[in-house]
Design an enzyme around this catalytic site. Structure first.
Site, mmCIF file in Angstrom:
data_model
loop_
_atom_site.group_PDB
_atom_site.id
_atom_site.type_symbol
_atom_site.label_atom_id
_atom_site.label_comp_id
_atom_site.label_asym_id
_atom_site.label_seq_id
_atom_site.Cartn_x
_atom_site.Cartn_y
_atom_site.Cartn_z
ATOM 1 N N HIS A 577 0.925 -1.209 0.079
ATOM 2 C CA HIS A 577 -0.031 0.071 0.113
ATOM 3 C C HIS A 577 0.705 1.328 -0.049
ATOM 4 O O HIS A 577 0.393 2.165 -0.300
ATOM 5 C CB HIS A 577 -0.952 0.019 1.162
ATOM 6 C CG HIS A 577 -2.227 -0.438 0.879
ATOM 7 N ND1 HIS A 577 -3.093 -1.020 1.995
ATOM 8 C CD2 HIS A 577 -2.842 -0.638 -0.247
ATOM 9 C CE1 HIS A 577 -4.278 -1.319 1.257
ATOM 10 N NE2 HIS A 577 -4.118 -1.095 -0.179
ATOM 11 N N GLU A 825 2.003 -14.717 -21.620
ATOM 12 C CA GLU A 825 2.734 -14.715 -20.364
ATOM 13 C C GLU A 825 3.536 -15.673 -19.988
ATOM 14 O O GLU A 825 4.618 -15.707 -18.958
ATOM 15 C CB GLU A 825 1.606 -14.456 -19.058
ATOM 16 C CG GLU A 825 0.817 -13.535 -19.287
ATOM 17 C CD GLU A 825 -0.327 -13.621 -18.117
ATOM 18 O OE1 GLU A 825 -0.336 -13.016 -16.946
ATOM 19 O OE2 GLU A 825 -1.235 -14.719 -18.373
ATOM 20 N N ASP A 849 4.842 -11.249 -16.186
ATOM 21 C CA ASP A 849 4.875 -12.660 -15.585
ATOM 22 C C ASP A 849 5.935 -13.122 -16.882
ATOM 23 O O ASP A 849 6.633 -14.160 -16.546
ATOM 24 C CB ASP A 849 3.514 -13.228 -15.945
ATOM 25 C CG ASP A 849 2.710 -13.170 -14.469
ATOM 26 O OD1 ASP A 849 3.449 -13.308 -13.515
ATOM 27 O OD2 ASP A 849 1.388 -13.015 -14.376
ATOM 28 N N CYS A 896 0.754 -5.002 -22.239
ATOM 29 C CA CYS A 896 0.078 -4.504 -20.864
ATOM 30 C C CYS A 896 0.812 -4.528 -19.812
ATOM 31 O O CYS A 896 0.343 -4.404 -18.652
ATOM 32 C CB CYS A 896 -1.163 -5.157 -20.872
ATOM 33 S SG CYS A 896 -1.087 -6.976 -20.402
#
Length: 962
Positions: A577, A825, A849, A896
């Site tokens: 976070h 990936e 990935d 992406c």
């Protein structure tokens, strides 16, 4: 658990003597790539210090601490000698378990082996084993530890009846992560069994993660059916693992000592359940050995205990394990005692005090090893005495970390050390401690509310509001209250509750959820700071880069963005976070850079590059001037990019490359459009599944997907089907625990195990993209992509469902402009791209990935993540193959992953032929601007230059020179 593979075991070895056997062991470790040749000397040196014979014909040769520098990877090799070998201490061995350990892992391996020593026949069976599988089965017996400790006790609980006590015990086990919600229901349905002496028993078997025993006692006298209720045991049963706990309870009842449990403290309860009688004398001794009670000091302890002439028992003071004989080497080793832990010795009889004194004195003297005193407050936060000193960072040299928030900063550093909280562990007045804790919680909540108001919405406010909710969590407060009732101070009880909850969070397989443990500790430190009246040092009034060990989300939210130019942490990951908030606030950040960054001196100048994930201390004049020029250019570029954000994304010579946004939530689609996104290139649909306690139904999914499509107003939406499993579990879709979740049941392979879930999602996406009634002629382009596809077989299985839905749903009620593609990936998918391209509608390369699987580097690994670079030539070659295959069949290719927003990578990707770049919404204007800085010919030249390099570092160096 020791996991052995067939290739780890060498059968039918022969050796004339122990030296030759040890030579074979050393050679086997070297051949396996676990050690350098020089590790052999460490094995022999260890045997000169003490025999590594373990028992039952097994020896465990391992190197000395000095030889660890020759260990390349932790592992074992097992050598079977059917004819036997005479070891140098006179023992005969049939199996060598040769250990290569980089730190203290050999202690864990040793403890996992000690179970075989309880079986006197195991040596003979190992000698006669005819297969590697048999040897592995004999050595790898799984052992599940049942839990009983101070945390599982719930003493003095304000209950009105026995049933409430039972549920209080069950709730405690659930809070500790031992059981799930079904266990509570199981316990609620079962009748209580009277054990006598005022004690009762209930149990449950459903959703038991860790077998455990809780004891709940009332705060005042209770009765049930005319019988006294002095306490209720709540047992989480699992297989046979809980049997030992039950036996200890029955032994306690037989001794007649159970009646005293309800009126005593936690330490006494654990002592009685451990097997110590009220008549026993006890003494505490702290383990001072640097590597704990490994074989050599354990053997010395056993010898001292045997010399006393009366039975002596020992257990760990922390936890609730049973006492074991201090005269048993295997039992003592299996305690797993580490430096700093305390042992409880007990004995009965007239000579007990004298015997215990002798044993404890031997422990304090180091049991034959040189030891240093233990300073608890110092060793909480400092490395062990034998650890190598941390070397400072060299001047003017790049130091890698994890790129967490893009941007460039040049400023002096302000090093913020983690505050120390000094407080007493115990306190007498429980009522006063509860009052202090309640007041600190109120003040902590007020501080957070002020930060929320200051944040004025957005991700910062959302995360801080979540922190406010944590402060009102009744389970956290109840855990702390119970600690106070047991005599702890408010500070100690609160922090213990926080650590218990944080540890349970860290055990989750989902890396994102596990990293939220930092949020719990952040909240905990806030309250602890109030209780201890600790104030943080004041940062300088001039601009600075904040350097700290780790930082909580509320600390990030407090940062004055007018002065904080950047953030550098020793720990943390790009998905924590604090990193998310740094990106939301636009603060460049590099995290997980290691302890060496804490050696930076206050005021030392630093260049922090949040895009490349590196820092440069005390840069040279030339390097600083270059960075300043880059910074000025970046600031100007950002301003210009924002002004031109709605222009078409294209190169200087007009070559179109669509720039879309990656989204983790449909509510952010409108913001992405406002930032100039030409569509959504990746919608992570798992947000919807993870936000619900049950699988979202068709109507819920349609509503969510339609929100994004409405905001896009005719721009394309690329939605990834559910990508969970492995490291991202769903509570309502349990998946067996996997040793390597990144290579396990996840993505499309998981969805295909429950095709009805995949079918509902595909149906929802198709129906959500149906033309709106008020603009039936306006297209709503939908692109659906399947994650983690390894070959065409998985694609065909999903396409069959997709094709059937197209036939079933009337054309007016579903998308008409729709494509079905796959994410690249997995390297196998890139290698098979020519086969896939003939059947799919498009490819989208997930470089995060793809990089991790190609380079075999976990992108969140604290030490290796900086090397997981998507610009590695191996990754680029896979992208090149993918594009070539797609274009040969007239299909488009998007990227992406994070590489799509990398300034150096953008022209390389365009030069490789990529048709779409999908990046975070914040990066859209900058990526569009980057495209306008080069033409297609230049891009192709840079792509070929990158492909010609040998490493990712060489790629970046070559591209930076241009």
């Amino acid at each position: 658990m020791l996991t052995l593979r067939p290739e780890d075991i060498l059968l039918d070895c022969r050796a004339p003597d122990w030296r030759d056997a040890l030579e074979q062991a050393a050679e086997s470790l070297h051949r396996a790539g676990l050690t350098a040749p020089a590790y052999r000397d460490g094995l022999f040196q260890r045997e000169t210090q003490s025999s590594t014979y373990l028992g039952n014909a097994i020896a465990i040769p391992h190197g000395t601490p000095e030889s660890r520098e020759h260990v390349l990877a932790t592992g074992v090799r097992v050598l079977q000698f059917p004819a036997g070998v005479e070891w140098h201490d006179g023992q005969r061995i049939h199996v060598l378990v040769a250990i290569a350990a980089q730190s203290d892992e050999h202690l864990d391996i040793l403890r996992q082996l000690t179970h075989v020593l309880d079986d006197d026949s195991v040596g003979e069976r190992l000698a006669g084993a005819g297969s590697a599988a048999t040897v592995a089965a004999l050595l790898s017996k799984a052992q599940v530890e049942a839990r009983l400790d101070a945390d599982t006790l719930c003493l003095g609980f304000p209950a009105r009846d026995a049933r409430e006590l039972a549920l209080a015990g069950a709730a405690r086990l659930r809070q500790l992560g031992c059981v799930g919600g079904d266990f509570m229901a199981d316990v609620a349905e079962r009748p209580l069994a009277s054990l006598g002496q005022g004690l009762w028993l209930t149990h449950g078997e459903r959703s038991v993660a860790v077998p455990a025993l809780a004891l709940a006692t009332p705060d005042e006298r209770l009765e049930s059916g005319g019988e006294a209720v002095k306490g209720v045991f709540c047992l989480a049963a699992q297989g046979d693992a809980h049997r030992g706990l039950l036996e200890r309870v029955l032994t306690l009842l037989d001794s007649g000592a159970a009646a005293e449990l309800p009126s005593t403290d936690a330490a006494t309860v654990l002592a009685r359940l451990a097997g110590e009688s009220a008549a026993a004398h006890t003494r505490l001794a702290r383990v001072l050995n640097a590597h704990g009670l490994h074989a050599r000091p354990a053997k010395q302890l056993v010898q001292v205990a045997r010399e006393q002439g009366l039975p002596i028992q020992v257990r760990l003071a922390e936890g609730g394990g049973a006492t074991v004989s201090a005269s048993s080497l295997t039992k003592v080793i299996n305690l797993g005692a580490r430096r700093g832990q305390q042992l409880v010795f007990s004995a009965e009889g007239e000579e007990a005090q004298q015997a215990l004194e002798a044993v404890c004195r031997a422990v304090a003297d180091g049991l034959g090893e040189h030891v240093l005193p233990f300073d608890e407050s110092r060793e909480r936060s400092m490395p062990q005495a034998d650890a190598a000193p941390i070397q400072p960072l060299p001047d003017d040299e790049p130091h890698p970390g994890v790129a967490a928030s893009p941007g460039l900063a040049i400023a002096p550093v302000f090093v913020l050390q983690t505050p120390r909280f000094d407080y007493p562990e115990r306190a007498a007045d429980a009522a006063e401690q509860q009052r202090r804790l309640r007041q600190a919680l109120v003040e902590g909540a007020a501080q957070l509310e002020a930060l929320v108001q200051q944040a004025r919405g957005g991700e910062v406010a959302q995360i801080l509001s979540m922190h406010e909710e944590m402060l009102t969590d009744p389970e956290l407060f109840e855990a702390a209250r119970e600690g106070i009732q047991e005599g702890r101070s408010a500070e100690a009880a609160w922090w213990e509750a926080i650590e218990t909850a944080a540890h349970a969070q860290e055990m989750l397989a989902d890396r994102l959820l596990a990293e939220r443990a930092a949020d719990l500790r952040d909240v905990g430190r806030r309250v602890l700071g109030v209780l201890c009246e600790v104030t943080l040092p004041k940062p300088p009034e001039t601009p600075y880069i904040l350097v700290t060990d780790d930082i909580g989300p509320s600390d990030v939210a407090r940062l004055d963005t007018q002065r904080v130019r950047g953030l550098l942490t020793a720990r943390g990951g790009a998905t924590a976070h604090s990193a998310i908030l740094a990106r939301a606030l636009g603060i460049p950040a590099v995290v997980g850079a290691g302890e060496r960054v804490l050696t930076l001196a206050g005021g030392q100048e630093l260049i922090l590059d949040g895009e490349r994930g590196r820092v440069i201390p005390t840069p040279s004049a030339e390097r600083r001037a270059s960075a300043e020029q880059r910074l000025a250019e970046r600031e100007q570029r950002e301003a210009e990019a924002w002004q031109a954000r709605f222009e078409a994304a294209q190169t200087r010579d007009g070559h179109r490359v669509e720039v879309a946004a990656n989204l983790g939530n449909t509510t952010h689609a409108a913001n992405a459009v406002e930032r100039g996104a030409e569509g959504i290139g990746l919608l992570r649909t798992e947000f919807l599944f993870m936000a619900h306690a049950r699988e979202p139904d068709l109507a819920t999914q349609i509503e969510e997907y339609r929100e994004a499509l409405d905001a896009l107003d005719g721009r394309p939406l690329v939605a990834r089907t559910l990508d969970v499993g492995g490291d991202k579990p769903l509570p309502y879709w349990p998946v067996p625990k996997e040793d390597n979740p990144f290579l396990g049941l996840r993505g499309i392979r998981l969805s295909l195990t429950r095709p009805e879930v995949l079918e509902t999602q595909l149906r929802a996406l198709l129906m959500a993209a149906a033309p709106a009634s008020e603009a039936a002629d306006k297209p709503r382009p939908l692109r659906i992509m399947l994650p983690m596809v390894k070959d065409v077989g998985e694609f065909r299985a999903a396409r069959a469902i997709f094709a059937r839905l197209l036939d079933e749903i009337p054309a007016a009620e579903r998308a008409t402009d729709v494509q079905l593609g796959v994410m690249i990936e997995v390297p196998s998918a890139a290698l098979l791209a020519p086969v896939l391209a003939a059947e799919v509608d498009f490819f989208s390369v997930g470089t995060n990935d793809l990089t991790q699987y190609t380079l075999a580097i976990d992108r969140d690994h604290p030490e290796l993540s900086a090397h997981a670079d998507g610009l590695h030539p191996a990754v680029l070659r896979l992208i090149e193959m993918t594009v070539a295959a797609a274009h040969a069949h007239g299909k488009w290719v998007g990227v992406c992953g994070e590489l799509a927003s990398d300034t150096l990578a953008v022209p390389v990707l365009v030069g490789l032929g990529v048709d779409e770049l999908s990046v975070s919404a914040r990066q859209v204007p900058l990526v569009k601007a980057r495209l306008r800085e080069f033409d297609l010919a230049e891009a192709r030249t840079q792509a070929q230059l990158a492909l010609a390099q040998a490493t990712s570092e060489a790629v970046r160096d070559a591209l930076e020179v241009r």
